[in-house]
Design an enzyme around this catalytic site. Sequence first.
Site, short mmCIF file in Angstrom:
data_model
loop_
_atom_site.label_atom_id
_atom_site.label_comp_id
_atom_site.label_asym_id
_atom_site.label_seq_id
_atom_site.Cartn_x
_atom_site.Cartn_y
_atom_site.Cartn_z
N LYS A 78 0.88 -1.10 0.03
CA LYS A 78 -0.03 0.04 0.07
C LYS A 78 0.82 1.23 0.25
O LYS A 78 1.76 1.33 0.73
CB LYS A 78 -0.92 0.01 1.37
CG LYS A 78 -1.89 1.04 1.29
CD LYS A 78 -2.89 0.99 2.39
CE LYS A 78 -3.92 1.95 2.62
NZ LYS A 78 -4.79 1.96 3.83
N SER A 159 -9.84 2.23 2.77
CA SER A 159 -8.98 3.01 1.87
C SER A 159 -7.94 1.98 1.19
O SER A 159 -7.38 2.38 0.35
CB SER A 159 -8.09 4.01 2.81
OG SER A 159 -7.46 3.19 3.55
N SER A 183 -10.39 0.00 6.87
CA SER A 183 -9.88 0.21 5.59
C SER A 183 -8.86 -0.89 5.26
O SER A 183 -8.68 -1.19 4.13
CB SER A 183 -8.64 1.32 5.68
OG SER A 183 -9.24 2.63 5.59
#
Lengths: 497, 95
Positions: A78, A159, A183
Amino acid sequence: MSELNRMTIAQARKGMAEGSFSSVELTQSCVNAMDARADLGAFITPTPDAALEAAAEADKKRAAGDQGPLLGIPLGIKDLFCTEGVQTTAASRILQGFRPTYESTVTSNLLRDGAVFLGKLNLDEFAMGSSNTTSYYGNVVNPWQSSEKPDMQLVPGGSSGGSASAVAARLCLGATGTDTGGSIRQPAAFCGITGLKPTYGRCSRWGVVAFASSLDQAGPMARSVEDCALMLGSMAGYDPMDTTSVDTAVPDYTAELGAGVKGLKIGIPREYRVDGMPEEIEKLWMETADRLRAEGAEIVDISLPHTHAALPAYYIVAPAEASSNLARYDGVRYGFRADAPEGLPEFASLEEMYATTRGEGFGQEVQRRIMIGAYVLSAGFYDAYYNKARQVRTLIAQDFASAFEQVDAILTPTTPSPAFGITEEPTGVEMYMNDVFTVPASMAGIPGISVPVGMSKAGLPLGVQVLGKPFEEVGLLRVAQAVETAADFTATPQLMA
Amino acid sequence: MSITRETVEQAARLARLTVADDDKDRLAGELSAILGFVEQLDEINTDDVEPLTSVVGATARMRKDEVNAGDYPERVLANAPDRVTDFYAVPKVVE
């Protein structure tokens, strides 16, 4: 050797240990998959050349006798984790061009154990969002398609949307995510994969771009519970650079996998039902409970009375901490700096440069949250908002503590809906409702995992969430694997490489 | 709680954000909606409830107060948008 990219981490470890294929072959298969599915927008910065070099290095190490737990396993990262020499954006314009001169602790740990990094994955800007539509680098597309509206692009959740999409589409074997209010778990559910938010303090936050420091926690996203256990074993650990990381030994997270749920007590909290929640979600939740009962678990009705207060308290705590954390982005030390007004050689004041840089560098959702944070922390409001929210957190944490006196784990739906269309996206507070089932565990700091268990009537994956006691991820993973085995979720997305 | 344009301007100033005039009414509405949503917390009795300070209940560790990093200005300044020798450069603040 085709479709190596579709293997689980456990399968790939075995295959490489047996010499059936090399990390270079496995990594090349992922690189091909990334090229074939570039249209998903899952990566902000793919690093295929560096990945293949690292894979060749891993093969050499293996030949020399190295047996690192993740040796030669290709992962996505990420783009909230600082990676030395590789652009790290947090999906924000304000970090444009930022190349960290250091490596986050979590990614260092993964590298130490031999992992190969395929590149940096897309996310909501500064991890603020539940649909991955707030990234400066464009939307991420969910590889699943609705049978009712097959032409509509769906959100992957957020997210960690790039992480979820890439794992589901088989572009990488696993990915790192971060979870502040859901997330990791919500995008895992939307994309039909498994995602674990560990106990707050289990993984170091050092080198992870900060959103809300009392909530942020890194965790693994993968295609099985076992793979999450393998990744967590590398990611977790005490770090002197993060004073909130906890100094307890990292156990073997696979230790109790396969032990089943016989004799365990599983709580069903009655408050995890919201207005307008589709019947199919309630049905899958209860079916999962029935399957665990059939495996010998005792299903216990429990109450977590402050569940409804978690989301509003979160929308005070998270923006307040974000407004403070994001104060560092001022155009002076790194990233984007706005140009002086047209026709002028420079800004009239330093303050004007800060405000213009931040106004142009942050997207709308981030600005909204920073302003809410600045407002609730401002003189005269601090007690009414931030302190009140912290008191509510105590009540939420007490709810869980009492529940865990009666039960070993708690079972809930992960999300109140399946993935929705990018163009159907709800706005404002309605969007925040996506996290209604994931936020309470975040507020209490306890671990939670989302496991795919079935499909909506439109053919979209749905997940359930298992919550566990602090630092008892071993037991949590055991229950999660029982859920996984009982559900036998084998469906694959349409846009899979 | 209804947020006015003036409150938006004040929050923007506190947050060091330039907000366009055209966006202020929209933001006032959005911020009002969020604050309206969080207002339901007022119904929860928190008398005598300690605010949560740490979710892990760990006590902070002590360490020696000593220098353990530094002396690498190139690494520190590597990402500076503007620099002069070993310093960050910003617009002139003193006439």
